[in-house]
Design an enzyme around this catalytic site. Structure first.
Site, PDB file in Angstrom:
ATOM      1  N   THR A 198      -1.167  32.839   9.301  1.00 22.27           N
ATOM      2  CA  THR A 198      -0.026  32.103   8.747  1.00 22.27           C
ATOM      3  C   THR A 198      -0.282  31.665   7.315  1.00 22.27           C
ATOM      4  OG1 THR A 198       0.330  31.294  10.997  1.00 22.27           O
ATOM      5  CG2 THR A 198       1.597  30.237   9.267  1.00 22.27           C
ATOM      6  N   TYR A 257     -11.151  34.959  17.818  1.00 18.13           N
ATOM      7  CA  TYR A 257      -9.721  35.194  17.652  1.00 18.13           C
ATOM      8  C   TYR A 257      -9.419  36.618  18.100  1.00 18.13           C
ATOM      9  CZ  TYR A 257      -5.169  35.121  15.194  1.00 18.13           C
ATOM     10  OH  TYR A 257      -3.832  35.165  14.874  1.00 18.13           O
ATOM     11  N   LYS A 300      -9.300  31.896  20.750  1.00 19.67           N
ATOM     12  CA  LYS A 300      -7.846  31.920  20.592  1.00 19.67           C
ATOM     13  C   LYS A 300      -7.379  33.280  21.100  1.00 19.67           C
ATOM     14  CE  LYS A 300      -4.034  31.931  17.312  1.00 19.67           C
ATOM     15  NZ  LYS A 300      -3.616  32.109  15.905  1.00 19.67           N
ATOM     16  N   VAL A 308      -3.471  26.817  19.158  1.00 16.77           N
ATOM     17  CA  VAL A 308      -3.386  27.148  17.737  1.00 16.77           C
ATOM     18  C   VAL A 308      -1.997  27.724  17.511  1.00 16.77           C
ATOM     19  CG1 VAL A 308      -4.343  28.509  15.844  1.00 16.77           C
ATOM     20  CG2 VAL A 308      -5.864  27.596  17.616  1.00 16.77           C
TER      21      VAL A 308
END
Length: 302
Positions: free
Chosen positions: A46, A134, A162, A203
């Site tokens: 992001t 991740y 995540k 998250v």
């Protein structure tokens, strides 16, 4: 480190000429901390890390560290195609005093499980900080499989993952077979399922502009253990999640969402383009409806 709560992968505000707007970034950081998020992540997807130079990434992590000033944990993303670059970002995160790092699979190269594990272990050695893995095959094209996760058990720093695959079977596998790696929700429309399977953190990019709604869902499910309330809040949030994911306009939506809170975070960097008027109007209506509905839900359960 125990990841618990809402962790916001913060956007990078830009001026009209696409230079980084540190003044607005300061304001967004303060807004999120005051809203009650549990931590901030720089150099996440992001934050458009992929469209930034190495110098800009180093400057952003230093700036965020100084602005946060110890109020919440700072997690630094180390994502890069080359292991050498990820190692350099991890070392810089250590040097500026980051709380933890985010370690993703290298994109485009299609590494094997063994190669992913060796990459992650190299990044870990450079930082020696708590690390959240991740897993995002939608962008990286590969999963962190069981062989990879088994190899990463060699380091106690890998304390969370995540999980953004969207695969419920992976969620079950991680919860059942890797309890030492804490689950963190990385698939927004499955947040309720993650919390039911023991995740304590989320998250979530949408928390950039709607921290209150995301905190409300976490509070209902994780803090209060009230999944009846949680289902009601999740139902209210699902239209927003659908809008965010449709048409490949995710970052643009997050940035426009922040503009509805009074923050001029500027356009995304190219090749992405800002939302058109119809997309903006649709997002704004969904946000208004969600906020009103969640306020009513919380009142009904108080």
């Amino acid at each position: 480190m125990q990841f618990d709560g809402i962790y916001t992968p913060i956007v990078t505000p830009y001026n009209a000429d696409f230079s980084i707007n540190e003044s607005v970034l300061s304001d967004v950081i303060d807004f999120l901390i005051e809203a009650g998020v549990s931590g901030l992540i720089v150099a996440g997807t992001t934050g458009e890390y992929y469209a930034q130079t190495s110098a800009e990434r180093y400057d952003l992590m230093r700036f965020a560290k100084e602005r946060i000033a110890g109020r919440v944990p700072l997690i630094v993303g180390t994502g890069a195609i080359r292991t050498e670059d990820s190692v350099a970002y991890a070392a810089a995160a250590r040097d500026i005093g980051a709380t933890a790092i985010l370690v993703a699979t290298p994109p485009y190269a299609y590494p094997t499980d063994r190669e992913i594990a060796l990459h992650c272990l190299a990044v870990d050695r450079a930082a020696n900080l708590p690390a959240m893995l991740y897993n995002y095959p939608g962008r990286m094209s590969v999963n962190m499989g069981e062989e990879c996760l088994d190899r990463l058990g060699r380091s106690p720093n890998f304390c969370a993952i995540k999980e953004s695959s969207g695969d419920p079977n992976r969620l079950h596998m991680l919860a059942r077979d890797y309890p030492h790696i804490a689950l963190s929700c990385g698939m927004d429309d499955q947040a309720l399922e993650f919390f039911a399977w023991g995740a304590r953190s989320w998250v979530c990019a949408g928390s950039n502009f709607a921290p209150e709604a995301h905190i409300a869902l976490h509070r209902a499910c994780v803090v209060e253990g009230n999944f009846t309330k949680g289902r009601a809040i999740m139902s209210a949030m699902l239209p927003l999640m659908r809008v965010l994911e449709q048409g490949g306009k995710f970052i643009q939506c997050i940035k426009h969402g922040l503009s509805t809170r009074g923050f001029d975070v500027g356009p995304p960097r190219k090749p992405l383009q800002p939302l058109n008027k119809d997309d903006k109007r649709q997002l704004e209506e969904v946000i208004r409806t969600m906020n009103t509905t969640i306020t009513d839900i919380e009142g009904a359960f108080s």
